[in-house]
Design an enzyme around this catalytic site. Structure first.
Site, PDB file in Angstrom:
ATOM      1  N   SER A 177      -2.151   7.644  -1.523  1.00  0.00           N
ATOM      2  CA  SER A 177      -2.254   7.795  -2.925  1.00  0.00           C
ATOM      3  C   SER A 177      -1.357   8.986  -3.907  1.00  0.00           C
ATOM      4  O   SER A 177      -0.134   7.729  -3.561  1.00  0.00           O
ATOM      5  CB  SER A 177      -3.675   8.640  -3.175  1.00  0.00           C
ATOM      6  OG  SER A 177      -3.918   7.797  -4.607  1.00  0.00           O
ATOM      7  N   ASP A 231       0.716   4.485  -9.718  1.00  0.00           N
ATOM      8  CA  ASP A 231       0.861   5.586  -8.172  1.00  0.00           C
ATOM      9  C   ASP A 231       1.580   4.412  -7.130  1.00  0.00           C
ATOM     10  O   ASP A 231       1.737   2.765  -7.059  1.00  0.00           O
ATOM     11  CB  ASP A 231      -0.132   6.009  -7.866  1.00  0.00           C
ATOM     12  CG  ASP A 231      -1.589   5.620  -7.564  1.00  0.00           C
ATOM     13  OD1 ASP A 231      -1.537   3.902  -7.578  1.00  0.00           O
ATOM     14  OD2 ASP A 231      -2.133   5.900  -6.984  1.00  0.00           O
ATOM     15  N   ASP A 244       0.520   3.653  -3.814  1.00  0.00           N
ATOM     16  CA  ASP A 244      -0.247   2.628  -3.466  1.00  0.00           C
ATOM     17  C   ASP A 244      -1.213   1.800  -4.373  1.00  0.00           C
ATOM     18  O   ASP A 244      -1.369   0.536  -3.790  1.00  0.00           O
ATOM     19  CB  ASP A 244      -1.579   2.899  -2.873  1.00  0.00           C
ATOM     20  CG  ASP A 244      -2.565   3.993  -3.339  1.00  0.00           C
ATOM     21  OD1 ASP A 244      -1.808   4.007  -4.574  1.00  0.00           O
ATOM     22  OD2 ASP A 244      -3.571   4.476  -2.312  1.00  0.00           O
ATOM     23  N   ASP A 276      -2.629   1.257  -6.883  1.00  0.00           N
ATOM     24  CA  ASP A 276      -4.761   1.196  -7.157  1.00  0.00           C
ATOM     25  C   ASP A 276      -5.158   1.833  -8.324  1.00  0.00           C
ATOM     26  O   ASP A 276      -5.487   1.989  -8.650  1.00  0.00           O
ATOM     27  CB  ASP A 276      -4.898   1.613  -6.291  1.00  0.00           C
ATOM     28  CG  ASP A 276      -5.215   3.319  -5.668  1.00  0.00           C
ATOM     29  OD1 ASP A 276      -4.241   3.920  -6.311  1.00  0.00           O
ATOM     30  OD2 ASP A 276      -6.266   3.581  -4.473  1.00  0.00           O
TER      31      ASP A 276
END
Length: 567
Positions: free
Chosen positions: A140, A296, A298, A300
């Site tokens: 993340s 970010d 990833d 999400d």
């Protein structure tokens, strides 16, 4: 025992030259930190520093987790299928292909994205391809030294506690060097047991995101935005969805456009913090956008900023969630698409003001534990009852949002699209988002929030976190910042106590290591250890009659709460 493990690794961990070199150069302190425990596998999978050791992210700890996951899949399916995605982090592609090779060696069909892809696209692929599980390699928004392994169930949500326990039980029995089956990745592809996920899946996902538009007739061509993928996986899908909905004036931050797991321009690739926006803010001096936003690595989560005089104001996750909730409910009601008995979902650490907004529109607002998987559970429950259309928005203060149930995790592509549409909508009626938020506070009251994390790394750090939580339970504060504590909730015991009457109530949520202190004026302070990082977090919700009063109280409560934790 620690040094015995170290010697075993020196002898056996020979398949990664980086690990071989690291093991040779380790000193005693490094050895202890790398081997004093095993990376914990839970419903959030694995997350840790990349490197050699049982407490690190490497091909061996990834392999052990995957062997456990393979055993779980084979226990529930004779023809198991798994989808895999990965982001731009260091060794993400290596760990993803290693995961695929192990699953294939265990007789499980693997679908893997051919390039980096966001977390929500993994959740979607699991459901779309009717897989039994999914894996995404990501840490993340953590710094570059971290990576992680997130496992998902057949519903597209993070793995259930029962499934995680099964995987962990197998992992505890597996010899990390002897019991992990593997096969050559290219051989798996040539044999068809490993298959690349095609553009049809990507287009199906983007089609579902586009269906989330609230005002599809709205012209977005006049919107001017700056976007940064923060060196991550959002670059292609976010730009594509903006193109599809007619946002044509998009300036991408060049320095942060290409994937780079070292995150050279954003040491903390976290859209919660201003430093991640430095490049975008510099670009804004010449572009003069209506909105700048970043996803970010990833993809999400989303953070945003808007013009404020000669500067730019960054909004918190709570503020964006509140504006999205009000925008969705208001516009759906106006255009006749608001479902009967709508449902919104938030986490217990997310602002309480959204309950007042929801009540105005007859919307039920459900509280769940921290973690988007719990929001996903509520979507699944509605879907099971044939009421999926009642769900309008789920969000958490940590910048995660989702407005429909096509996936079971927060979706930065969905949120980016909705935020752009919302900004364009208000621009069309002569408002900016600062004015919109001010209007919400004036109508529903000032509830200002802040979250702060305290790093507690290594063995001593984990012990300190445990000690803090124990002491708070034993010696519950009677006041914080001079305001009486009137309600104490211990989510680990599932008990809430009214400290004025002594009356106890049952908390109908899964047990969690979280403590909540409700204050007499309606403010609150919540404390919880992070589930994915070596940190303990404090969340403040401050209530005030005016913005100035609420802002001062927020600052004072944060300071007092931090002292309460010993920081």
């Amino acid at each position: 025992m620690v040094f015995e493990k170290y010697l075993t690794w020196q002898q056996n961990a020979v398949d990664d030259k980086d690990l071989v070199n690291e093991l040779k150069s380790m000193e005693d302190g490094d050895i202890i930190d790398a081997f004093y425990k095993h990376l914990e596998f839970g419903t959030a999978g694995l997350r840790g520093v990349i490197g050699a050791g049982t407490n690190r992210m490497n091909i061996y700890t990834v392999g052990k987790a995957t062997q456990g996951l393979a055993a779980y899949i084979n226990s529930i399916s004779k023809n198991g299928k798994v989808a895999i995605a990965y982001d731009s982090r260091i060794k993400s592609d290596v760990f993803a292909k290693h995961t695929a090779s192990i699953l294939a060696a265990n007789g499980i069909k693997v679908y893997i994205y051919k390039e980096l892809a966001p977390v929500p696209m993994l959740s979607f692929a699991v459901r779309y391809l009717k897989c039994d599980a999914g894996v995404v390699i990501t840490a993340s928004h953590n710094p570059a030294k971290y990576n992680g392994y997130k496992a998902y169930g057949a519903d597209g949500s993070q793995l259930s506690p029962e499934a995680s326990d099964y995987v962990l039980d197998i992992m505890n029995k597996v010899d990390i060097f002897k019991d992990v089956k593997t096969m050559d990745f290219p051989l798996g592809v040539s044999q068809g047991i490993i298959e690349y996920i095609g553009d049809d899946v990507v287009n199906a996902y983007l089609g579902e995101v586009e269906k989330c538009r609230i005002n599809p007739q709205l012209d977005l061509s006049n919107l001017n935005v700056i976007y940064s993928p923060l060196h991550g996986s959002g670059n292609k899908p976010v730009r594509e969805i903006l193109k599809r909905i007619g946002v044509t004036n998009v300036t991408v931050v060049t320095e942060q456009e290409e994937p780079d797991g070292n995150f050279p321009t954003a040491p903390y690739p976290n859209p919660e913090i201003k430093e991640a926006f430095n490049c975008a803010l510099e670009l804004a001096k010449t572009v003069k956008p209506d909105l700048l936003f970043a996803t970010d690595p990833d993809c999400d989560r989303v953070g945003i900023a808007v013009p404020c005089g000669n500067d730019y104001r960054l909004f918190t996750g709570n503020e964006v969630g509140v504006m999205l909730l009000e925008y969705i409910l208001k516009c759906k009601k106006a255009n006749g698409t608001l479902p009967k008995n709508p449902v919104g979902v938030k986490t217990i650490v997310t602002t309480e003001i959204c309950k007042k907004i929801a009540a105005d529109y007859g919307c039920e607002m459900r509280d769940v534990l921290t973690g988007f998987k719990f929001i996903g559970e509520q979507i699944a429950l509605l879907e099971k009852d044939g009421q999926a259309d009642r769900y309008v928005l789920g969000f958490e203060e940590s910048y995660g949002y989702l407005s429909r149930g096509y996936v079971r995790d927060k979706d930065g592509v969905n949120a980016s699209m909705l935020i752009c549409e919302m900004t364009a909508y208000y621009k069309s009626i002569g408002k900016d988002l600062i004015t919109v938020l001010d209007d919400i506070y004036k109508k529903y009251g000032y509830c200002l929030c802040v979250q702060k994390s305290f790093a507690c790394e290594g063995q001593s750090g984990m012990a300190r976190i445990a000690e803090i939580m124990t002491n708070l339970r034993k010696q519950t504060p009677k006041e914080i910042c001079g305001i009486d504590v009137v309600e104490f909730k211990d989510y680990k015991k599932s008990i809430g106590t009214n400290l004025e009457t002594g009356e106890e109530t049952v908390i109908n949520l899964p047990k969690a290591n979280v403590l909540s202190f409700g204050l007499k004026d309606g403010s609150s302070v919540i404390v919880r250890p992070s589930g994915t990082e070596p940190k303990i977090k404090i969340y403040v919700n401050a209530i005030g009659a005016t913005e100035v009063e609420a802002d001062k109280k927020r600052s004072d409560l944060l300071q007092s709460g931090s002292k309460l934790l010993g920081f």
